[in-house]
Design a protein around this motif. Structure first.
Motif, short mmCIF file in Angstrom:
data_model
loop_
_atom_site.label_atom_id
_atom_site.label_comp_id
_atom_site.label_asym_id
_atom_site.label_seq_id
_atom_site.Cartn_x
_atom_site.Cartn_y
_atom_site.Cartn_z
N GLN A 1 0.83 -1.21 0.00
CA GLN A 1 0.00 0.00 0.00
C GLN A 1 0.86 1.25 0.00
O GLN A 1 0.53 2.25 -0.66
CB GLN A 1 -0.93 -0.01 1.21
CG GLN A 1 -2.02 -1.06 1.13
CD GLN A 1 -2.82 -1.20 2.41
OE1 GLN A 1 -2.34 -0.83 3.49
NE2 GLN A 1 -4.02 -1.72 2.31
N LYS B 1 -6.52 7.46 5.43
CA LYS B 1 -5.63 8.60 5.19
C LYS B 1 -5.00 9.01 6.51
O LYS B 1 -5.68 9.12 7.54
CB LYS B 1 -6.41 9.79 4.60
CG LYS B 1 -5.52 11.01 4.29
CD LYS B 1 -6.34 12.19 3.78
CE LYS B 1 -6.65 12.08 2.33
NZ LYS B 1 -5.49 12.22 1.43
N PHE C 1 0.85 4.19 -2.88
CA PHE C 1 0.66 5.63 -2.65
C PHE C 1 1.66 6.43 -3.47
O PHE C 1 1.29 7.36 -4.19
CB PHE C 1 0.81 5.95 -1.16
CG PHE C 1 0.94 7.42 -0.88
CD1 PHE C 1 -0.19 8.24 -0.88
CD2 PHE C 1 2.18 8.00 -0.63
CE1 PHE C 1 -0.07 9.62 -0.65
CE2 PHE C 1 2.30 9.36 -0.40
CZ PHE C 1 1.17 10.17 -0.40
N LEU D 1 -0.59 10.63 3.95
CA LEU D 1 -0.27 9.32 3.42
C LEU D 1 -1.54 8.49 3.34
O LEU D 1 -2.26 8.34 4.33
CB LEU D 1 0.75 8.62 4.33
CG LEU D 1 1.30 7.26 3.89
CD1 LEU D 1 2.09 7.40 2.60
CD2 LEU D 1 2.19 6.68 4.98
N ASP D 2 -1.83 7.97 2.15
CA ASP D 2 -2.97 7.09 1.96
C ASP D 2 -2.49 5.64 1.94
O ASP D 2 -1.65 5.28 1.11
CB ASP D 2 -3.69 7.39 0.64
CG ASP D 2 -4.28 8.79 0.60
OD1 ASP D 2 -4.51 9.36 1.69
OD2 ASP D 2 -4.51 9.30 -0.50
N LEU D 3 -3.01 4.84 2.86
CA LEU D 3 -2.70 3.41 2.90
C LEU D 3 -4.02 2.65 2.84
O LEU D 3 -4.77 2.63 3.81
CB LEU D 3 -1.93 3.04 4.17
CG LEU D 3 -0.54 3.69 4.33
CD1 LEU D 3 0.06 3.32 5.68
CD2 LEU D 3 0.40 3.28 3.20
N LYS E 1 0.83 8.85 -6.72
CA LYS E 1 1.00 10.30 -6.55
C LYS E 1 2.11 10.86 -7.45
O LYS E 1 2.03 12.01 -7.91
CB LYS E 1 1.31 10.61 -5.09
CG LYS E 1 1.34 12.12 -4.77
CD LYS E 1 1.44 12.36 -3.30
CE LYS E 1 1.46 13.86 -2.97
NZ LYS E 1 0.22 14.54 -3.37
N TYR F 1 4.68 15.90 -0.17
CA TYR F 1 3.57 15.15 0.45
C TYR F 1 3.61 15.35 1.96
O TYR F 1 4.68 15.36 2.56
CB TYR F 1 3.67 13.65 0.11
CG TYR F 1 4.97 12.99 0.54
CD1 TYR F 1 5.05 12.26 1.73
CD2 TYR F 1 6.13 13.10 -0.24
CE1 TYR F 1 6.24 11.68 2.12
CE2 TYR F 1 7.32 12.51 0.15
CZ TYR F 1 7.37 11.80 1.33
OH TYR F 1 8.55 11.22 1.73
#
Length: 228
Positions: free
Chosen positions: A25, A92, A29, A86-88, A33, A83
């Motif tokens: 994950q 978020k 991300f 953080l999106d996992l 991005k 950044y």
């Protein structure tokens, strides 16, 4: 030249709360991005780039960690301020702190063995080698086979960074099988330690699925040496 210098840049992210996110994950991300950087995801319009990953994603004791080497380190420095969340998966997180380490380190052949331990499972075998491994008669034969496999991993790594190994590598492993799940696929990995006459910077990975955090190594201590 016996050893060569490489640049490593490591970023460890402190988040606003604990995460159960995975290294896959974390990779997803950054790949999404920053699609313009091939080293972050290894995909080109004409297919996948097959080489040792110069940017690697890891979850170490629950801490999202990204490691870059040489050109990979340059990319991580370039995007460092781009950044702050953080999106996992579906979650978020806010990044509270970025701890960084920027080093010039030695890589390559040494006269005496160096001891390492695996922080994450080493995925050593493809399907063909898996069948060979389980067809072997005893633990000594299997251990010798894994040692040769690990040497092969180091030779592949060396080729990617432009280093020619000047002499024979001798590797001894002390590992046990562990189950690994990657993107829903169950694989066999190995945990434990090894010794080899080769300098490896801490937190780099060896073996398969290195970009997703597998095979992360750290220089060992006297207790590791005693087990060999």
């Amino acid at each position: 030249m016996i050893c060569m210098d490489v640049t490593t840049f490591t970023v460890q992210l402190t988040l606003d709360r604990k995460t159960a996110g995975t290294a896959s994950q974390l990779r997803g991300f950054f790949a999404t991005k920053f699609q313009e950087y091939v080293l972050l995801h290894h995909h080109k319009p004409d297919g996948f780039v097959y080489q040792y990953p110069l940017i690697q994603y890891k979850m170490l004791s629950g801490v999202p960690t990204v490691v870059g080497i040489n050109e990979g380190a340059e990319v991580l420095v370039e995007i460092f301020n781009e950044y702050d969340t953080l999106d996992l998966g579906s979650e978020k997180y806010r990044i509270c702190e970025k701890q960084v380490s920027y080093k010039v380190e030695k890589v390559g052949w040494t006269e005496t063995p160096v001891y390492y331990r695996f922080l994450t499972p080493w995925v050593a075998l493809n399907q063909e080698n898996y069948m060979r491994y389980y067809g072997m008669q005893n633990s000594l034969e299997r251990s010798t086979f894994l040692g040769k496999t690990l040497v092969g991993n180091l030779l592949s790594f060396s080729k990617t960074i432009g280093y020619t190994v000047p002499d024979r590598l001798v590797c001894g492993v002390s590992v046990k099988p562990v189950k690994v799940s990657l993107k829903g696929v169950h694989l066999m990995g190995f945990s434990g330690s090894f010794r080899v006459n080769f300098e490896i910077p801490d937190l780099l990975g060896i073996g398969k699925s290195v970009s997703r955090g597998m095979g992360t190594v750290k220089r060992g201590d006297v207790s590791d040496a005693a087990r060999h």
